[in-house]
Design a protein around this motif. Structure first.
Motif, short mmCIF file in Angstrom:
data_model
loop_
_atom_site.label_atom_id
_atom_site.label_comp_id
_atom_site.label_asym_id
_atom_site.label_seq_id
_atom_site.Cartn_x
_atom_site.Cartn_y
_atom_site.Cartn_z
N SER A 1 0.85 -1.18 0.00
CA SER A 1 0.00 0.00 0.00
C SER A 1 0.88 1.23 0.00
CB SER A 1 -0.90 0.02 1.23
OG SER A 1 -0.11 0.17 2.39
N THR A 2 0.25 2.36 0.22
CA THR A 2 1.00 3.59 0.44
C THR A 2 0.56 4.17 1.78
OG1 THR A 2 -0.66 4.93 -0.68
CG2 THR A 2 1.19 4.14 -2.02
N VAL A 3 1.44 4.94 2.37
CA VAL A 3 1.14 5.62 3.62
C VAL A 3 1.66 7.04 3.52
CG1 VAL A 3 1.17 3.54 5.08
CG2 VAL A 3 3.29 4.82 4.71
N THR A 4 1.20 7.88 4.43
CA THR A 4 1.69 9.25 4.47
C THR A 4 3.14 9.25 4.93
OG1 THR A 4 1.01 9.56 6.76
CG2 THR A 4 -0.61 10.13 5.03
N LEU A 5 3.82 10.34 4.66
CA LEU A 5 5.21 10.47 5.10
C LEU A 5 5.31 10.31 6.61
CD1 LEU A 5 8.18 11.16 4.65
CD2 LEU A 5 7.53 13.58 4.73
N ARG A 6 4.39 10.92 7.33
CA ARG A 6 4.39 10.83 8.79
C ARG A 6 4.31 9.38 9.26
NH1 ARG A 6 1.82 14.66 12.86
NH2 ARG A 6 1.63 13.40 14.73
N ARG A 7 3.37 8.60 8.68
CA ARG A 7 3.22 7.19 9.06
C ARG A 7 4.46 6.39 8.70
NH1 ARG A 7 2.04 3.62 12.49
NH2 ARG A 7 1.23 1.66 11.68
N ALA A 8 5.06 6.67 7.57
CA ALA A 8 6.28 5.97 7.16
C ALA A 8 7.41 6.20 8.15
CB ALA A 8 6.69 6.41 5.76
N VAL A 9 7.57 7.45 8.57
CA VAL A 9 8.64 7.78 9.54
C VAL A 9 8.38 7.08 10.87
CG1 VAL A 9 9.69 9.67 10.86
CG2 VAL A 9 9.27 9.93 8.41
#
Length: 167
Positions: free
Chosen positions: A15-23
């Motif tokens: 999937s994809t996630v927001t930058l915040r969630r990825a960090v």
């Protein structure tokens, strides 16, 4: 910046996630950065993390096999690239080819993206009844197509930052 691509531990796209969630996933040691934006970093008092473009989960996540992509209004707009199926202009709404009042359902094959003017002009009729022609026929995307559509990429394109690094 685009959203961050999340790969399973087996390198399959999930999937994809927001930058915040990825960090957060990286900082919790649940994921590792596979590819980062060159020269960009997130820094704080005790944190120095590259800005991720692609992350990979450390543990394998079992994902049930899906034969179909789930239908959604957003998915229809993305599938049709926000282009009206009747005139080709920017689409802001979803139209039912066979109207719901005539038994039409919310399915991939019965819905198309439409501009507000054409949706209003077609009203509660089929395209034939309204004298309108579909530019593109609706189709049902595969689950992997729907992931690419959510990323804003067609099935025939690949984002260069997600390609493997040359050996």
């Amino acid at each position: 910046m685009r959203e961050t691509l999340v790969l399973n531990a087996s390198f399959e796209p999930l999937s994809t996630v927001t930058l915040r969630r990825a960090v957060v996933l990286v900082m919790q040691d649940k994921a590792v950065v596979e590819k980062a934006h060159p020269g960009l970093r997130i820094r704080a008092a005790a944190v120095d993390v590259p800005v991720p473009q692609v992350i990979r989960l450390c543990r394998y996540v079992r994902v049930p096999f899906r034969r179909q992509a789930p239908w959604s209004r957003r998915g229809v707009l993305m599938r049709d690239r926000h282009r009206c199926a009747y005139c080709g202009r920017r689409a802001t709404t979803v139209d039912h080819v066979v109207p719901r009042s005539q038994g039409g359902a919310d399915t991939w094959l019965n819905t198309v993206a439409a501009c507000a003017e054409d949706n209003h002009r077609k009203a509660d009729r089929t395209p034939d009844q309204a004298g309108m022609r579909l530019i593109n026929r609706p189709f049902e995307p595969t689950p992997s197509d729907s992931l690419l559509l959510a990323l804003g990429v067609s099935a025939r394109e690949t984002l260069p930052e997600w390609l493997p690094l040359p050996a």
